[in-house]
Scaffold this motif. Structure first.
Motif, PDB file in Angstrom:
ATOM      1  N   ARG A 185      -2.623  12.335 -32.175  1.00 17.96           N
ATOM      2  CA  ARG A 185      -3.521  13.435 -32.554  1.00 17.96           C
ATOM      3  C   ARG A 185      -4.948  13.224 -32.034  1.00 17.96           C
ATOM      4  NH1 ARG A 185      -1.026  14.054 -38.021  1.00 17.96           N
ATOM      5  NH2 ARG A 185      -3.055  13.888 -39.005  1.00 17.96           N
ATOM      6  N   ASP A 210      -7.284  16.788 -35.979  1.00 18.32           N
ATOM      7  CA  ASP A 210      -7.655  16.046 -37.197  1.00 18.32           C
ATOM      8  C   ASP A 210      -8.847  16.684 -37.902  1.00 18.32           C
ATOM      9  OD1 ASP A 210      -5.719  14.162 -36.968  1.00 18.32           O
ATOM     10  OD2 ASP A 210      -6.960  12.673 -35.955  1.00 18.32           O
ATOM     11  N   GLU A 250       2.964  10.531 -41.735  1.00 20.40           N
ATOM     12  CA  GLU A 250       2.092  11.437 -40.985  1.00 20.40           C
ATOM     13  C   GLU A 250       2.844  12.645 -40.442  1.00 20.40           C
ATOM     14  OE1 GLU A 250      -1.160  11.313 -40.775  1.00 20.40           O
ATOM     15  OE2 GLU A 250      -1.130   9.525 -42.018  1.00 20.40           O
ATOM     16  N   ASP A 251       4.146  12.456 -40.172  1.00 17.33           N
ATOM     17  CA  ASP A 251       4.911  13.545 -39.570  1.00 17.33           C
ATOM     18  C   ASP A 251       6.356  13.539 -40.097  1.00 17.33           C
ATOM     19  OD1 ASP A 251       5.996  15.468 -38.024  1.00 17.33           O
ATOM     20  OD2 ASP A 251       5.583  14.529 -36.084  1.00 17.33           O
ATOM     21  N   VAL A 293       2.175   4.566 -38.916  1.00 20.82           N
ATOM     22  CA  VAL A 293       1.095   5.526 -39.202  1.00 20.82           C
ATOM     23  C   VAL A 293       0.190   5.676 -37.976  1.00 20.82           C
ATOM     24  CG1 VAL A 293      -0.928   5.970 -40.652  1.00 20.82           C
ATOM     25  CG2 VAL A 293       1.146   5.002 -41.679  1.00 20.82           C
ATOM     26  N   SER A 329       1.599   7.434 -34.907  1.00 22.04           N
ATOM     27  CA  SER A 329       1.628   8.892 -35.101  1.00 22.04           C
ATOM     28  C   SER A 329       0.237   9.485 -34.922  1.00 22.04           C
ATOM     29  CB  SER A 329       2.107   9.228 -36.515  1.00 22.04           C
ATOM     30  OG  SER A 329       3.473   9.067 -36.596  1.00 22.04           O
ATOM     31  N   LEU A 330      -0.755   8.803 -35.518  1.00 16.49           N
ATOM     32  CA  LEU A 330      -2.120   9.333 -35.465  1.00 16.49           C
ATOM     33  C   LEU A 330      -2.690   9.292 -34.049  1.00 16.49           C
ATOM     34  CD1 LEU A 330      -3.635   7.912 -38.762  1.00 16.49           C
ATOM     35  CD2 LEU A 330      -2.990  10.263 -38.265  1.00 16.49           C
TER      36      LEU A 330
END
Lengths: 332, 155
Positions: A26, A53, B40-41, A19, A22-23
């Protein structure tokens, strides 16, 4: 990094790693910051945040002046996310502790001044604002964790020594640094040790501008990496000696560049930016870490900085602050 | 049936068990990271699938080793009357695929999990991570080949 310590390798964080990695993609990057800074109007700046975001909150804003709502919502999202992903709850407690100290400081001031300052309380601490208010109303400080009880005691004593609020602030800050620089979590402990060092250096520079360096021993924050005795001796011996002392440590670039800018422009803008960039570099060592809670802490720190940067840019745009000033203050 | 057949059966079980356990741990680890990325993706499913599936091969190698041993011992039809020494040969033959399988699958899982993390940040580099994962695979294959060579000489 400067004072490396083994990071924790913990495969219980496998899902969280996916998670967070991936974040991390962004997070706002340099080119996006550049576009934000170069935006002509606050509306243009907000439009730059489309597909980031923050895009989900944009329709809720009727005007750019409401940007703070967007930042609070994003902060809530990040805290909620970490709550779900952090396998060891004590690390979450550590993350929230600085907000407890903030609320405690506000409540102490409200109590002493007999004012209602509840609008200044933050909901991101371990103790909910309502609970904090109740504790102070009933004077049931025993309901606070022991390190916060000590902070209440020292804060009150410090204030009544000279009836000065800044003494209260320093006493509470000292307690906070004492606690955070002795955490049982090396990555966060070292982060706060770096913060303590940088705060102390900044204080010396501020006192030097006012020619009050002798006051340093009253406002020194404990727990940093820099040896206290040598730090004080260098500070007492004058700025040349102090700069020479710091040049032995990894804070050299921050101080040299920040101090020369201060002398030239009579402004702490660059020092503040360099200080934040130093801390971001510290957090970025988790880029090479396989799996563990540090990656979550690092994401939290980067997100906090991003929110702070956005506040600077958007308030700057609203108040027509020149681009160069905003650019000088943004740590990326 | 002689006493040796019990050892032969134990060897077959060991090959399938160790390979399977290693793969379960490896796929589990890479899978958890990949699930986090997909949360998330979801578009990255295709790119990450190979990395998650890669540590699963050791389970098949173990199963293949077990089938070979079971067939050779005649356990599918008429079990051979193996002596204790002959049974021990079966047992020894099962060790390479089993042990190489469990160790390599766990480590391959770690390499692939790290690869999934990299893929989350740089999707175009995912195949490079697959190559690193495949390097660990080599040792599971060597384990399987050793078992096959030993199997060829089994009574």
């Amino acid at each position: 990094m400067i004072y490396p310590e083994r990071l924790i390798e913990d495969e219980r964080y496998a899902y969280a790693m996916g998670v967070i990695r991936s974040l991390e993609q962004r997070l706002l990057d340099r080119s996006r910051w550049e576009r934000l800074i170069e935006a002509e109007t606050p509306d243009d700046a907000l439009r730059t945040l489309a597909d980031s975001d923050y895009s989900a909150y944009l329709p809720e804003l009727s005007s750019p002046h409401e940007y703070e709502r967007m930042l609070v919502r994003e902060r809530e999202r990040v805290h909620g996310l970490l709550e779900r992903l952090m396998v060891d709850p004590e690390y979450l407690v550590y993350l929230r502790t600085p907000f407890d100290y903030h609320n405690l400081r506000i409540m102490l001031k409200a109590k002493i001044k007999e004012m209602n300052l509840s609008h200044l309380l933050t909901p991101f601490g371990n103790i909910p604002p309502a609970e904090m208010e109740r504790i102070f109303q009933d004077e049931r400080y025993d309901k606070l964790p022991s390190h916060l009880q000590v902070a209440v005691e020292r804060g009150v004593v410090a204030y009544y020594e000279k009836y000065r609020m800044d003494m209260l602030d320093h006493a509470v800050d000292r307690c906070m640094f004492e606690y955070l620089t002795s955490l049982e979590f090396p990555f966060m402990r070292n982060y706060w040790r770096c913060v303590a060092d940088l705060v102390n250096i900044r204080t010396v520079l501020r006192l030097d501008v006012r020619d009050e360096r002798e006051k340093m021993r009253w406002v020194y924050m404990p727990g940093g990496f820099l040896p206290e005795k040598e730090f004080m001796a260098a500070c007492d011996a004058g700025m040349d000696s102090f700069l020479h002392f710091i040049s032995r440590f990894p804070y050299r670039e921050v101080v040299e560049d920040g101090y020369s800018y201060l002398k030239r422009e009579n402004s702490f803008l660059r020092f503040e930016r360099l200080m934040e960039e130093f801390l971001l570099r510290y957090l970025s060592i988790t880029r090479y870490h396989y799996m563990g809670p540090e990656v979550l802490v690092s994401y939290w720190g980067k997100k906090e900085q991003e929110i702070k940067n956005l506040r600077i840019v958007l308030s700057g745009k609203i108040n027509r602050v020149p681009q160069e000033v905003i650019r000088e203050r943004i740590a990326v | 049936m002689g006493d040796g057949i019990l050892l032969a059966m134990a060897g077959a079980a060991l090959a399938a068990f160790f390979g399977g356990v290693g793969s379960a741990i490896g796929v589990g680890l890479a899978g958890r990271v990949a699930t986090g990325v997909l949360a998330e993706d979801p578009n990255k499913f295709g790119k990450l699938f190979l990395l998650v599936a890669l540590p699963g091969t050791q389970g098949f190698y173990g199963f293949l080793g077990a089938i070979l041993l079971i067939a050779k011992a005649g356990l599918l039809a008429n079990p051979k009357a193996l002596t204790l020494a002959e049974g021990f040969q079966y047992f020894i033959a099962s060790i390479p695929v089993g042990l190489a399988g469990i160790v390599s699958a766990i480590h391959q899982g770690k390499v692939c999990a790290a690869g999934v993390e990299m893929g989350a940040k740089q999707p175009e580099a995912t195949m490079k991570a697959v190559i690193y994962g495949a390097l660990v695979e080599t040792y599971a294959i060597l384990g399987l080949l050793t078992t096959i060579f030993l199997w060829l000489k089994l009574p």
